[in-house]
Design an enzyme around this catalytic site. Structure first.
Site, PDB file in Angstrom:
ATOM      1  CG  HIS A  28      -9.255  -0.038  -0.199  1.00  0.00           C
ATOM      2  ND1 HIS A  28      -8.612  -0.284   1.004  1.00  0.00           N
ATOM      3  CD2 HIS A  28     -10.577  -0.079   0.081  1.00  0.00           C
ATOM      4  CE1 HIS A  28      -9.504  -0.455   1.957  1.00  0.00           C
ATOM      5  NE2 HIS A  28     -10.712  -0.322   1.421  1.00  0.00           N
ATOM      6  N   GLY A  33      -8.705   3.776   7.363  1.00  0.00           N
ATOM      7  CA  GLY A  33      -8.410   5.195   7.534  1.00  0.00           C
ATOM      8  C   GLY A  33      -6.938   5.500   7.706  1.00  0.00           C
ATOM      9  CG  PHE A  34      -5.503   6.577  10.297  1.00  0.00           C
ATOM     10  CD1 PHE A  34      -5.044   7.853   9.958  1.00  0.00           C
ATOM     11  CD2 PHE A  34      -6.768   6.439  10.846  1.00  0.00           C
ATOM     12  CE1 PHE A  34      -5.841   8.974  10.179  1.00  0.00           C
ATOM     13  CE2 PHE A  34      -7.576   7.552  11.063  1.00  0.00           C
ATOM     14  CZ  PHE A  34      -7.110   8.827  10.734  1.00  0.00           C
ATOM     15  CB  SER A  94      -0.889   0.022   1.242  1.00  0.00           C
ATOM     16  OG  SER A  94      -1.401   1.334   1.407  1.00  0.00           O
ATOM     17  CG  MET A 137     -11.196   3.016   2.544  1.00  0.00           C
ATOM     18  SD  MET A 137      -9.582   2.940   3.338  1.00  0.00           S
ATOM     19  CE  MET A 137      -8.557   3.050   1.877  1.00  0.00           C
ATOM     20  CG  MET A 186     -11.483  -3.159   5.542  1.00  0.00           C
ATOM     21  SD  MET A 186     -10.088  -2.680   4.514  1.00  0.00           S
ATOM     22  CE  MET A 186      -9.062  -1.769   5.670  1.00  0.00           C
ATOM     23  CG  HIS A 221      -3.891  -1.688  -1.574  1.00  0.00           C
ATOM     24  ND1 HIS A 221      -4.995  -2.466  -1.852  1.00  0.00           N
ATOM     25  CD2 HIS A 221      -4.254  -0.884  -0.540  1.00  0.00           C
ATOM     26  CE1 HIS A 221      -5.982  -2.156  -1.016  1.00  0.00           C
ATOM     27  NE2 HIS A 221      -5.559  -1.184  -0.213  1.00  0.00           N
ATOM     28  CG  ASP A 248      -6.204  -2.957   3.247  1.00  0.00           C
ATOM     29  OD1 ASP A 248      -5.082  -2.729   3.740  1.00  0.00           O
ATOM     30  OD2 ASP A 248      -6.842  -2.132   2.565  1.00  0.00           O
ATOM     31  CG  ASP A 291      -5.080   2.251   1.040  1.00  0.00           C
ATOM     32  OD1 ASP A 291      -6.036   1.469   0.931  1.00  0.00           O
ATOM     33  OD2 ASP A 291      -3.953   1.900   1.441  1.00  0.00           O
ATOM     34  N   GLY A 298      -0.500   1.411   9.633  1.00  0.00           N
ATOM     35  CA  GLY A 298       0.222   1.178  10.880  1.00  0.00           C
ATOM     36  C   GLY A 298      -0.636   0.860  12.092  1.00  0.00           C
ATOM     37  N   GLY A 321       1.290  -2.129   4.105  1.00  0.00           N
ATOM     38  CA  GLY A 321       1.843  -0.791   3.962  1.00  0.00           C
ATOM     39  C   GLY A 321       3.091  -0.639   4.807  1.00  0.00           C
ATOM     40  CG  MET A 380      -8.257   6.940   2.803  1.00  0.00           C
ATOM     41  SD  MET A 380      -7.375   6.917   4.364  1.00  0.00           S
ATOM     42  CE  MET A 380      -6.534   5.333   4.231  1.00  0.00           C
TER      43      MET A 380
HETATM   44  C1  DX5 Z   1      -6.133   1.253   5.803  1.00  0.00           C
HETATM   45  C2  DX5 Z   1      -5.721   1.008   4.371  1.00  0.00           C
HETATM   46  C3  DX5 Z   1      -4.619   0.044   4.247  1.00  0.00           C
HETATM   47  C4  DX5 Z   1      -3.334   0.495   4.913  1.00  0.00           C
HETATM   48  C5  DX5 Z   1      -2.636  -0.700   5.435  1.00  0.00           C
HETATM   49  O1  DX5 Z   1      -7.268   2.031   5.839  1.00  0.00           O
HETATM   50  O2  DX5 Z   1      -6.814   0.524   3.609  1.00  0.00           O
HETATM   51  O3  DX5 Z   1      -4.392  -0.349   2.902  1.00  0.00           O
HETATM   52  O4  DX5 Z   1      -2.465   1.178   4.050  1.00  0.00           O
HETATM   53  O5  DX5 Z   1      -1.532  -0.266   6.160  1.00  0.00           O
HETATM   54  P1  DX5 Z   1      -0.761  -1.237   7.149  1.00  0.00           P
HETATM   55  O6  DX5 Z   1      -0.250  -2.379   6.345  1.00  0.00           O
HETATM   56  O7  DX5 Z   1       0.309  -0.344   7.684  1.00  0.00           O
HETATM   57  O8  DX5 Z   1      -1.753  -1.679   8.204  1.00  0.00           O
HETATM   58 ZN    ZN Z   2      -6.417  -0.408   1.552  1.00  0.00          ZN
END
Ligand code: DX5
Ligand code: ZN
Length: 228
Positions: A70, A146-147, A12, A72, A141, A37, A176, A39, A149, A198, A41
């Site tokens: 993806h 949203g974030f 990601s 969101m 999920m 990937h 994810d 993201d 890490g 990510g 948002m």
């Molecule tokens: C979260 C995203 C993910 C995110 C995963 O809302 O959809 O794709 O980047 O990040 P890690 O792998 O750091 O959890």
């Molecule tokens: Zn994602």
């Protein structure tokens, strides 16, 4: 040709250097990424804001594998054509994003893309039971979206239920959130084949020193493959 369910790693770019997306994408692909990937948002469906169609179109020029977008965002439907034009190969919408997910998946395929449907941690597998013939991918999920890490939330039971519901259909199960060499095997053992990561891919490396990206990708892949 039989549907190929080998493990795929999809970094990601939410964890990439936002001032250097082109080189970051080329670096993770060179280092063994299967998909990229992306993201998207909107600061409304999720409490964070990233990028929209013009940025995604710019990423496309650097992606040589598969661009896995993806969304969101809510609503989704007014934006489908823009993401098709931006060059998304797979466009995933959340089942929670509105009341007409069936129509959304039809529209995504109608626009020439593969259609994905994503489930938040609180949403049961059954939410996609009547959508499977319209989907090419189900994204489970394992964090609240949203974030990057965030801490992994174990969704093994949901993935197992989806695996049974999907049967022989050519549908990917993508995970994810919080994927790393410790958590990926749980999801692979439950039946997932696409692992988004990510922070666990980008940590320790940079475009100037991309070798850690490769080591991270190989570590996640090896751990997942050992569990299948
Ligand atoms: C979260 C995203 C993910 C995110 C995963 O809302 O959809 O794709 O980047 O990040 P890690 O792998 O750091 O959890
Ligand atoms: Zn994602």
């Amino acid at each position: 040709m039989p549907f190929d369910r080998r493990i795929r790693i999809a970094p990601s770019i939410l964890s990439a250097d936002f001032a250097d997306f082109g080189r970051e994408i080329r670096a993770v692909e060179d280092q063994g990424a299967d998909w990229v990937h992306v993201d998207v948002m909107d600061g409304h469906f999720v409490p964070n804001l990233t990028f929209g169609p013009p940025a995604v179109a710019a990423f496309r020029r650097h992606v040589t594998t598969v661009m896995d977008v993806h969304l969101m965002i809510a609503p989704v439907d007014p934006w489908i054509e823009a993401y098709a034009k931006a060059g998304a190969d797979i466009l995933t919408a959340h089942v929670e994003a509105g009341p007409h997910i069936h129509r959304t998946l039809q529209a995504i395929r109608g626009a020439g893309m593969k259609a994905g449907v994503a489930l938040n941690p609180g949403t049961p597998a059954e939410a996609v039971a009547h959508l499977l013939d319209l989907a090419d991918l189900v994204c489970v999920m394992t964090v609240n979206p949203g974030f990057g890490g965030q801490k992994f939330i174990d969704m093994s039971g949901k993935v197992r239920a989806l695996r049974v519901m999907i049967g022989d259909r050519p549908i990917h199960i993508e995970i994810d959130g919080g994927m790393d060499p410790a958590t990926a095997p749980l999801m692979a053992a439950a039946g997932a084949d696409v692992l988004v990561a990510g922070s666990a891919v980008f940590r320790g490396g940079s475009v100037a020193d991309p070798a850690p990206y490769g080591a991270n990708i190989r570590a996640i892949r090896a751990a997942a493959e050992a569990a299948v």
